[in-house]
Design an enzyme around this catalytic site. Structure first.
Site, short mmCIF file in Angstrom:
data_model
loop_
_atom_site.label_atom_id
_atom_site.label_comp_id
_atom_site.label_asym_id
_atom_site.label_seq_id
_atom_site.Cartn_x
_atom_site.Cartn_y
_atom_site.Cartn_z
N CYS A 115 0.82 -1.22 0.00
CA CYS A 115 0.00 0.00 0.00
C CYS A 115 0.85 1.26 0.00
CB CYS A 115 -0.97 -0.01 1.17
SG CYS A 115 -2.12 -1.39 1.10
N HIS A 255 -3.23 7.32 2.67
CA HIS A 255 -3.67 6.03 2.14
C HIS A 255 -5.06 5.76 2.71
CE1 HIS A 255 -4.02 1.96 1.09
NE2 HIS A 255 -3.68 1.44 2.25
N ASN A 285 -10.07 0.23 0.11
CA ASN A 285 -8.61 0.32 0.06
C ASN A 285 -8.14 -0.23 -1.29
OD1 ASN A 285 -5.86 -0.15 0.30
ND2 ASN A 285 -5.97 -1.03 2.36
#
Ligand code: COA
Length: 328
Positions: A115, A255, A285
């Site tokens: 990520c 994020h 996500n």
């Protein structure tokens, strides 16, 4: 001290049209809209259709970023692609995107930091531009996390979605414009918290597939604690290193991991929530794609103007964590 700056000359993003809502997931696993919304802030996510891939989404985002920068593919000197869901184990997704942009001699490679991947890729791209070696560098975060997701595991399948974001970094003569700071971190001791088994250690076999080991595994509670702590540290680090106070920061683009993680870290920092860009409710996500998709949305919504100072933060499997400060 660098001679050149690396400005963000254009941004783009791409999202599959197929939506997977919380109610859809409630028909697949033992969960419900209320639980998912309260624990994560996610209402729906986008899922790649058959034939839609990390490469095709990345290509679409890249074309939009190039158009926004008024450049054509041949103007690119380098392509750096953040992804953990590559087209294939090899060649790199960067090579596929370069090919599909009509290029046959432009260096392209992937950066794998889960990520945090876009911020690692951005850091790499910025160094090439700021050193003067390259003029125009395409940086991507592109993912089809749905292809690694176990839709019988309610602890992970509710969290993720697919998408891509891209930026064109361009050389300028002012080193205080564009990407001005970044820090990258990794600690493999946390690899058990978040991982996807197939590879040299676990070659794909019939037995592995029977045990559903081809899918990602998450210890959500452990990652949650790690993310809140790192989030705070990364914002503080960016502000201290760049001599920033809250009033000088125009926007934080984190994020898009979990609304609660974002709220908790921002509250602890005492930062005004209206300066934090969040779109997790729509996309979940999207791993390395989450920061560049959010950046592109904020740009296109007119929320970012010349001179603004932005802080990006991300964290993920590895463990990895990273930040960047950009002056638009
Ligand atoms: N629906 C309903 N109940 C669920 C559920 C779901 N989708 N997933 C888990 N539960 C249950 C658990 O089984 C547990 O039940 P128990 O108390 O009877 O054991 C309960 O809900 C609480 O589980 P817990 O894991 O403590 O929830 P949480 O508040 O930590 O939220 C996450 C879970 C996954 C949303 C949260 O930990 C998170 O976002 N973690 C980080 C995610 C991540 O790793 N992202 C990728 C890294 S970038």
């Amino acid at each position: 001290m660098s001679t050149f700056g690396a400005i963000i000359a254009g941004t783009g993003s791409a999202l599959p049209s197929k939506r997977l809502t919380n109610d859809d997931l409630a028909k697949m696993v033992d969960t419900n809209d209320e639980w998912i919304t309260q624990r994560t802030g996610i209402k729906e996510r986008r899922i790649a259709a058959e034939g839609e891939t990390t490469g095709t989404l990345g290509l679409e985002a890249a074309k939009k970023a190039l158009a926004a920068a008024s450049l054509s593919p041949k103007d690119l000197d380098l392509i750096v692609c953040g992804t953990i869901t590559p087209e294939m184990t090899f060649p790199s997704t960067g090579c596929f995107i370069a090919r599909d942009l009509g290029l046959n001699d432009t260096p392209a490679f992937d950066v794998q930091a889960a990520c945090s991947g876009f911020l690692f890729a951005l850091d790499v791209g910025a160094q090439y531009v700021r050193s003067g070696r390259h003029r125009n560098v395409l940086v991507l975060g592109t993912e089809t996390i749905s292809r690694l997701t176990d839709y019988t595991d309610r602890g992970s399948c509710i969290l993720f979605g697919d998408g891509a974001g891209a930026v064109v970094l361009q050389r300028c003569d002012d080193p205080d414009r564009g990407w001005i700071y970044g820090s990258l971190h990794a600690d493999g001791n946390g690899s058990h918290m978040l991982y996807c088994p197939p590879g040299s250690r676990h070659p794909i076999s019939k037995e592995m597939i029977e045990k559903r080991q081809q899918y990602m595994k998450i210890n959500g509670r452990e990652v949650y604690k790690f993310a809140v702590t790192r989030f705070e540290e990364l914002i503080t680090d960016a502000m201290v290193k760049c001599n920033l106070t809250a009033d000088k920061v125009s926007m934080i683009i984190p994020h898009q991991v979990n609304q609660r993680i974002i709220d908790s870290a921002i509250t602890k920092l005492g930062f005004p929530m209206e300066k934090v860009f969040v779109n997790i409710e729509k996309y979940g996500n999207t791993s390395s794609a989450s920061v560049p998709i959010a950046l592109d949305e904020a740009m296109r919504a007119g929320r970012i103007k010349h001179g603004d100072v932005l802080i990006f933060v991300a964290f993920g499997a590895g463990l990895t964590w990273a930040n960047a400060v950009v002056r638009i």
